[in-house]
Every structure is written in C-alpha cells, then in structure tokens.
Enzyme design. Structure first.
Site, PDB file in Angstrom:
ATOM      1  N   GLU A 120       0.826  -1.204   0.000  1.00  0.00           N
ATOM      2  CA  GLU A 120       0.000   0.000   0.000  1.00  0.00           C
ATOM      3  C   GLU A 120       0.866   1.261   0.000  1.00  0.00           C
ATOM      4  OE1 GLU A 120      -2.696  -0.634   3.252  1.00  0.00           O
ATOM      5  OE2 GLU A 120      -3.909  -2.038   2.102  1.00  0.00           O
ATOM      6  N   HIS A 174     -18.638  -9.430   4.823  1.00  0.00           N
ATOM      7  CA  HIS A 174     -17.293  -8.914   5.088  1.00  0.00           C
ATOM      8  C   HIS A 174     -16.657  -9.704   6.215  1.00  0.00           C
ATOM      9  CE1 HIS A 174     -14.417  -5.735   6.811  1.00  0.00           C
ATOM     10  NE2 HIS A 174     -13.890  -6.191   5.687  1.00  0.00           N
ATOM     11  N   HIS A 175     -15.461 -10.233   5.937  1.00  0.00           N
ATOM     12  CA  HIS A 175     -14.689 -10.972   6.928  1.00  0.00           C
ATOM     13  C   HIS A 175     -13.366 -10.255   7.148  1.00  0.00           C
ATOM     14  CE1 HIS A 175     -16.742 -15.118   6.000  1.00  0.00           C
ATOM     15  NE2 HIS A 175     -17.527 -14.288   6.661  1.00  0.00           N
ATOM     16  N   GLU A 176     -13.324  -9.318   8.072  1.00  0.00           N
ATOM     17  CA  GLU A 176     -12.030  -8.757   8.471  1.00  0.00           C
ATOM     18  C   GLU A 176     -11.423  -9.704   9.494  1.00  0.00           C
ATOM     19  OE1 GLU A 176      -8.750  -7.502   8.902  1.00  0.00           O
ATOM     20  OE2 GLU A 176      -9.851  -6.167   7.559  1.00  0.00           O
ATOM     21  N   HIS A 191      -8.562  -8.507   0.578  1.00  0.00           N
ATOM     22  CA  HIS A 191      -7.799  -7.278   0.774  1.00  0.00           C
ATOM     23  C   HIS A 191      -6.633  -7.535   1.724  1.00  0.00           C
ATOM     24  CE1 HIS A 191     -10.587  -3.944  -0.827  1.00  0.00           C
ATOM     25  NE2 HIS A 191     -10.966  -5.093  -1.357  1.00  0.00           N
ATOM     26  N   GLU A 192      -5.539  -6.838   1.479  1.00  0.00           N
ATOM     27  CA  GLU A 192      -4.282  -6.974   2.233  1.00  0.00           C
ATOM     28  C   GLU A 192      -3.642  -8.353   2.090  1.00  0.00           C
ATOM     29  OE1 GLU A 192      -6.769  -3.868   3.757  1.00  0.00           O
ATOM     30  OE2 GLU A 192      -7.081  -5.968   4.337  1.00  0.00           O
ATOM     31  N   ASN A 225       2.084   2.192   7.788  1.00  0.00           N
ATOM     32  CA  ASN A 225       1.043   1.201   7.610  1.00  0.00           C
ATOM     33  C   ASN A 225       0.924   0.414   8.905  1.00  0.00           C
ATOM     34  OD1 ASN A 225      -0.183  -1.540   6.580  1.00  0.00           O
ATOM     35  ND2 ASN A 225      -0.429  -0.119   4.866  1.00  0.00           N
ATOM     36  N   GLU A 281      -7.287  -6.563  -3.371  1.00  0.00           N
ATOM     37  CA  GLU A 281      -6.806  -5.194  -3.203  1.00  0.00           C
ATOM     38  C   GLU A 281      -5.303  -5.215  -3.435  1.00  0.00           C
ATOM     39  OE1 GLU A 281      -7.242  -1.669   0.090  1.00  0.00           O
ATOM     40  OE2 GLU A 281      -6.493  -3.623   0.718  1.00  0.00           O
ATOM     41  N   GLU A 319      -9.219   4.080  -0.711  1.00  0.00           N
ATOM     42  CA  GLU A 319      -9.311   4.455   0.699  1.00  0.00           C
ATOM     43  C   GLU A 319      -8.225   5.444   1.102  1.00  0.00           C
ATOM     44  OE1 GLU A 319      -9.066   0.820   2.829  1.00  0.00           O
ATOM     45  OE2 GLU A 319      -7.022   0.375   2.210  1.00  0.00           O
TER      46      GLU A 319
END
Length: 700
Positions: A174, A416-418, A486-487, A196, A505, A511
């Site tokens: 990122e 959504h699964h963070e 993502h990430e 980050n 992502e 963002e």
C-alpha cells in the site's frame, strides 16, 4: 477449446547443444539463451536482436549449505534438453476478452549437480510478449526435502533504466509509486515508505513486483511472477553497482524462505518485453502461465457491480464499532447486552436498507456491509488472536431480515470478513462462516488482513500465508462463494485456475484518498504494475472529493468515471454515498451503464503514470465503453473509433472534464455531450491533470 501440441525433442531449429540452448518466441522477436558458465546455470534474453537481460545466474542457496554442504548454485552439468511448442485458445469465466490465445515455445533443461546427485531442472516458456522461467525439482536422486535460504534468480539489466517502483516490503503493497532511474532507488527509498499498520521493509534497494521498467531506447520490461502456490512471494533486490536484480523471497517467523519436498515446481518468474506500452497492458503472459480452471462447475461465478456501507467509515462519517462503552470486548458477545450504542455505527438496519433500496433502484447486483459483526471496538493493533467470530451480528444488524429484504429487491448482500490478520482464528471459523453465508444467500465475501499476522512473527507474504490465502479461495469454492481478498498477497494470475477469486486489493486503493490523499498518476501506473497479476478492487466512483475527516480526493468526477474502464475488474464498486450520486445523476448514469465483463479490450494509448486510454466491448453486446485517465499533466487524447463495426451507427455519450476543472479546487466540473458516431469518427478529448474522460457508445 482448440489445442495444438507438438513435441519436438532436441529440435535443431532451436540450436540446442550439450551445455547451451537457444529458444525463440513464435514470432522470432524474443530469444532466450541458456548456458553453463563453467558449471553455473545462466540465461540471457534478447528482443529484436538487442540484449534485454544480460547473462544472469540461476539457482538456490539452501539452509545450512544444503546437502553435503553444497548450495544449488554451481557444479552442474546438462543431462538433457527438450523443446516443444504449444498453441491453444481458452475461454475465461470472466475477463477482458472473450478468448485468450496461449502460444509459446518451451525449453526444459535438465541439470544434475555432479557431487551431490541432486537434480534441478529449469523450464523456459517464450511468448511473443515475454518470457516465463521456473525451477522444477523431480523426485529423483538424493534431494527430497530441503529448506530454502534464498532463491538466487538474477535479472541483469543492460543499463540505468527508468523504473516505477514501490519499496520492498514483506507485509504491504500500500505505497504510492516512485519514478526514478535504477540508480535513484537507494536515495529515494526511505522517503517512499509511508506508514502502515503492518510493514517490514527489508533493504535500501529492495522493490516489489510487478516492477515496470523502460530503457532509454524505448523498450518496456515488466518483471513479476505467475502461479504463486506453496511458496513465498518474490521481491527484487538491486545491486545498483551492476544494475542486477536478484530474487528475494519473503521469510517465515524463523527467517527461512521455504520448505520444499520433491517433486515440486516453483512459481514462474516473468518478463514482459515490448516496444509498445499498450502491449504491457494487453499482455496475457501471466494468466497463460497459470494452470487451467480447476473448478468443474463455474455457473455460479459471476461479475458483480456493487455499492456498500464502507466509504462512510473510511471517510470519517461513520464507524465500524457499535459502542464506546468498553475499552476492550470479549468475543462471547455478552459485552453488547447492555451496551449503549454510539449512534455512529453504520451497519445498522435502517442504513443497510437505504443502500439496498439504492442498489435496487439503479440496477446494482449487491451491497457490501462492513462492521456488521461483533468485535470492532478493539480489533486493530492489539495482536489479539480472537477478535471476530464471523458469525455473530451486532444488535442493530438483523441478518435474517436484511437478507430477506435484499432478496425481495433482487439484490444480494456481500459478507465482510475482516480477520485482523489472525489467520489461525479465521481458519477455525472459516467453514462455519461460509456455511452461514450459504444459509443466508450470500455468494461473495470481502476478506481483510489488516495488521500483523498471527501466528506472530509470520509475514503477509510468507509461504504459510500464501497457502492460507489459497486455502480460503478453494474452501470458498466448495460453498459456491466468490472471494475478494484485501491486504493479501498481490495476485499472480491464479484467477485463471480459481475464477471465484474475483478481486483483490493488495495495493494502495481509493481508501488512501481519505487517509491524506494519493497523487494523480497512481491510477495510470497501477495497470502496468499491480494489475499485471489480476484485477484490483480499487473501489472507484467518488463524486464528493472532500471527506468528513478533512482529507481530499485528488481526482475529478470524470477521472473517477474513467476508472471503470481503465482499471479492469469483474468486481466494481460505486464507492460513494447514495446522496452524493443523487446530486450528479447525469454523471452517475455512466456508472449505471458501464459493463463489468467484456468480449474485447483494446488499449488505445498508454505511458506509465502519465495516461491510459482503453476501449472495451461489453460481453454479449455491441456496446462499447471507453475510458481515459491522466497523471500530473493535462493530456489531449485522439480517439479513433475504428474498432466499431463498419456500417453501423452508434450513440456516444461523452463525459469529460470541463475547461475549468481542477482536481484540487474544482473536481466536480464536467461536460456531457451526445453525438452519433461510426467507425470513421475521431474524437479529440481534453483531460486535466488528475482527471479523465469516459464514453458510452451504444449501438443503434
């Protein structure tokens, strides 16, 4: 599927000798030479007769010196060389084009390390647009289990090329891109490192792939990898005295780079080589180097255009967390029984219904909801193993009722699964979480890996985590669920093999416009770099550039519209608030109209970080869409519509920056015009710095 396979062992046409071999691309423009420099394996590459990769060494440094104290770097002899050619046309489940040709010449060099009875093969596949090479270890001889201390694949450059790069980092991509000469990486690297929640920069000259290069005589070189499976992600470390890159793998918690068992094949090391920047963008080299689709029934996999409860938390208008009552919370949910709501929790029943209504009214497929589940009060930065259970909703999120409401409107919700990077915890809950999705009619999940990895000490791009990301995708396929990670690690073309991986992502997305801004030009370099391995969920479509937290998005509305064409993805979000679109419904019409799956894609003009213009034909339609983005300079595009069917008339709706548009001070200034066009039409379009244009071309 049409396939032609011709095996031609030891063809004289390829000039194979006992310790050296040449192989060319089907069109003859790219040539790879393999040779033993004494006993050291090396290769070189030429393009149109010009050296592109100077003689570069191949091999591995093993932990503790390898078997009998020897690394796999020298003492080799060639025991066999085989060549073949392959030509097929395959059909992707989704993609930029309806069909893709996979045509290459192949050379396998079988090597034996004389003193250890170890065997290491090197395979080259040479395409018209580049080269792939990988290591193949047969289950033969004395080498069975071994630990990699470092892979030593070299890419020796011929000069001090221009490079577009981000810092080498084991945990994040990122970053904004920096443009320098190769010699400028060292003095610029530390300034290029922005903060980050998880990052590990490893070298003063280390960079990440996909790396875009350009020689002084106009040759574009792109270095990346394909088919990253059961292996750590590769970075590149530069010796800025010799201008030679060497592969640099991501270590595990013990500092080792990989644990191998024969037989095994490394990922491909890829080199796209061309004198036309547009051909970098249109290359299918990385997809072609991946295995064919392994999912037998793909009927449930489909492109998605969505809106979501997301930007309001990112931009500071709302929050993921339900309450401010407690400094910490436990996963059992008892903390929420008597908790006072903060009033800023965005994933509540009324707000989600508002997004569902908006999606249904404007033809969107789905609504993403972040912050629906318990645990967000102290989820980040604490290295907690158990943060989320991916099962228990907050008190103000009625999962059953909201799903029924969405389905009644012809809309699906995106789960959504963070994970908070607690991979151990996610794997414990994964099957139950996927089953919950299946029970409630969710067929897509956005997963996240923010923060340091648990197990502690592991990195986002280590072998263990690479295996986890693929496990999540393959397990999701068992439940007919599509994944947008993502990430996670940057893509390497695995979406061909597992097309339920519909998005990633793995780069600096929209963002960051709310986290202090991103410079114009970022979206004009990402297709040359991050998107080489697969599509990105960039989350475009911001119309109100001023965020609630005081940040400003460095783009114009037309620059945002263009991204739906220039940033290819089968998963496209209209990321702004419904009320911001309602203020500009004439411009929002393009987002409603634009397709997300394509029969044909053409790149009309391109230069890294400066401008990209692309034209795409919608799947199963005669309609075309064109988008153009610019970097730090204004740009005039001459768009020839000769890709349209001859003899047909079309209605073109053109969205472009107004003359007084400015990404800082006047980003919402645009002009919309309509005209009849044909294949003979030529359009001249002006874009401001940080801006762009978009065109819908609908057949009459």
């Amino acid at each position: 599927m049409k396939k032609i396979f011709l095996l031609a062992s030891l063809l004289m046409a390829f000039g194979i000798s006992a310790d050296a071999g040449d192989i060319t691309s089907p069109n003859g423009q790219i040539k790879v030479n393999f040779t033993l420099d004494g006993t050291v394996p090396t290769y070189s590459v030429t393009y149109q007769g010009k050296t592109i990769i100077k003689p570069s060494r191949l091999g591995y440094q093993l932990a503790k010196g390898g078997k009998d104290g020897k690394d796999l770097l020298a003492d080799f002899s060639v025991i066999d060389e085989k060549t073949s050619t392959f030509d097929e046309t395959w059909t992707p489940v989704w993609g930029e084009n309806k069909s893709i040709r996979n045509h290459y010449n192949d050379m396998l060099v079988e090597l034996k390390q004389n003193s250890t009875d170890s065997y290491m093969n090197v395979r080259f596949r040479v395409y018209d647009d580049g080269v792939g090479l990988r290591y193949e270890f047969p289950q033969k001889g004395s080498l069975n289990y071994f630990t990699i201390n470092e892979e030593r694949t070299e890419f020796a450059m011929t000069g001090d090329h221009t490079a577009w790069w981000i810092p080498g980092d084991y945990d994040t991509q990122e970053y904004e891109y920096t443009k320098t000469r190769l010699s400028g990486i060292r003095p610029a690297l530390h300034a290029a490192v922005s903060s980050n929640l998880s990052q590990t920069v490893f070298s003063d000259t280390g960079v990440q792939t996909s790396l875009q290069l350009k020689t002084d005589d106009g040759i574009y070189i792109n270095l990346h990898e394909a088919a990253l499976v059961d292996y750590p992600a590769m970075h590149l470390n530069l010796d800025d005295k010799t201008m030679t890159f060497t592969s640099w793998l991501t270590p595990d918690a013990q500092g080792m780079k990989g644990y191998m068992q024969t037989p095994f094949k490394s990922p491909w090391r890829t080199m796209v080589i061309t004198d036309d920047a547009r051909k970098v963008l249109s290359s299918n080299l990385i997809l072609n180097l991946n295995e064919p689709c392994k999912i037998k029934d793909t009927s449930w996999i489909h492109p998605v255009k969505y809106v979501g409860v997301w930007w309001e938390m990112i931009s500071g208008k709302g929050e993921w967390a339900y309450t401010h009552n407690y400094p910490t919370v436990k996963l059992d949910g008892t903390d929420y029984v008597h908790a006072k709501p903060s009033g800023k929790h965005s994933a509540n029943n009324a707000n989600v219904r508002r997004y569902i209504d908006f999606a249904a009214a404007h033809g969107f497929d789905a609504v993403l909801v972040e912050g629906w589940n318990i645990g967000w009060e102290d989820w980040s930065g604490y290295m907690k193993e158990k943060v989320f259970d991916f099962l228990t909703p907050y008190p103000d999120f009625d999962i059953k009722a909201l799903n029924e409401y969405a389905h009644s409107k012809g809309v699906k919700l995106i789960m959504h699964h963070e994970t908070s990077s607690s991979v151990m915890n996610y794997e414990k809950y994964m099957d139950r979480a996927y089953q919950l999705m299946k029970d409630y009619g969710y067929d897509a999940v956005k997963s996240g890996y923010v923060g340091n990895i648990i197990p502690r000490g592991e990195h986002h791009y280590s072998q263990l985590e690479i295996n986890h990301y693929l496990h999540a995708v393959t397990r999701a396929a068992d439940y007919h669920i599509m994944v947008n990670a993502h990430e996670a690690v940057r893509p390497t073309g695995l979406c061909r093999t597992y097309p339920n991986l519909i998005g990633n992502e793995s780069a600096r997305g929209t963002e960051y416009q709310a986290f202090g801004g991103t410079k114009p030009g970022h979206t004009a370099i990402l297709p040359f770099t991050r998107l080489q391995g697969g599509p990105m969920d960039y989350t475009p479509g911001i119309f109100d550039m001023d965020c609630a937290n005081g940040s400003h998005c460095n783009s114009t509305i037309c620059g945002q519209l263009a991204l739906y064409v220039t940033m290819y993805s089968p998963l496209q979000m209209a990321a702004d608030f419904p009320e911001n679109y309602e203020k500009h419904m004439d411009a929002f019409q393009f987002i409603k109209d634009v397709a997300v799956d394509w029969d044909k894609s053409i790149y009309l003009e391109a230069e890294p970080m400066e401008y990209i213009t692309a034209a795409r034909k919608a799947k199963g339609s005669d309609n075309w869409f064109v988008g153009g983005v610019t970097g730090m300079k204004a740009h005039q595009s001459t768009v020839k519509l000769d890709f349209l069917d001859k003899g047909k008339k079309y209605v073109a709706t053109i969205y472009q920056d107004a003359k007084n548009a400015n990404y800082k001070t006047n980003p919402q200034a645009y002009v919309i015009t309509k005209k009849t066009v044909t294949s003979k039409s030529v359009l001249k379009l002006n874009s401001v710095a940080g801006g762009g244009f978009a065109i819908s071309i609908l057949a009459q």
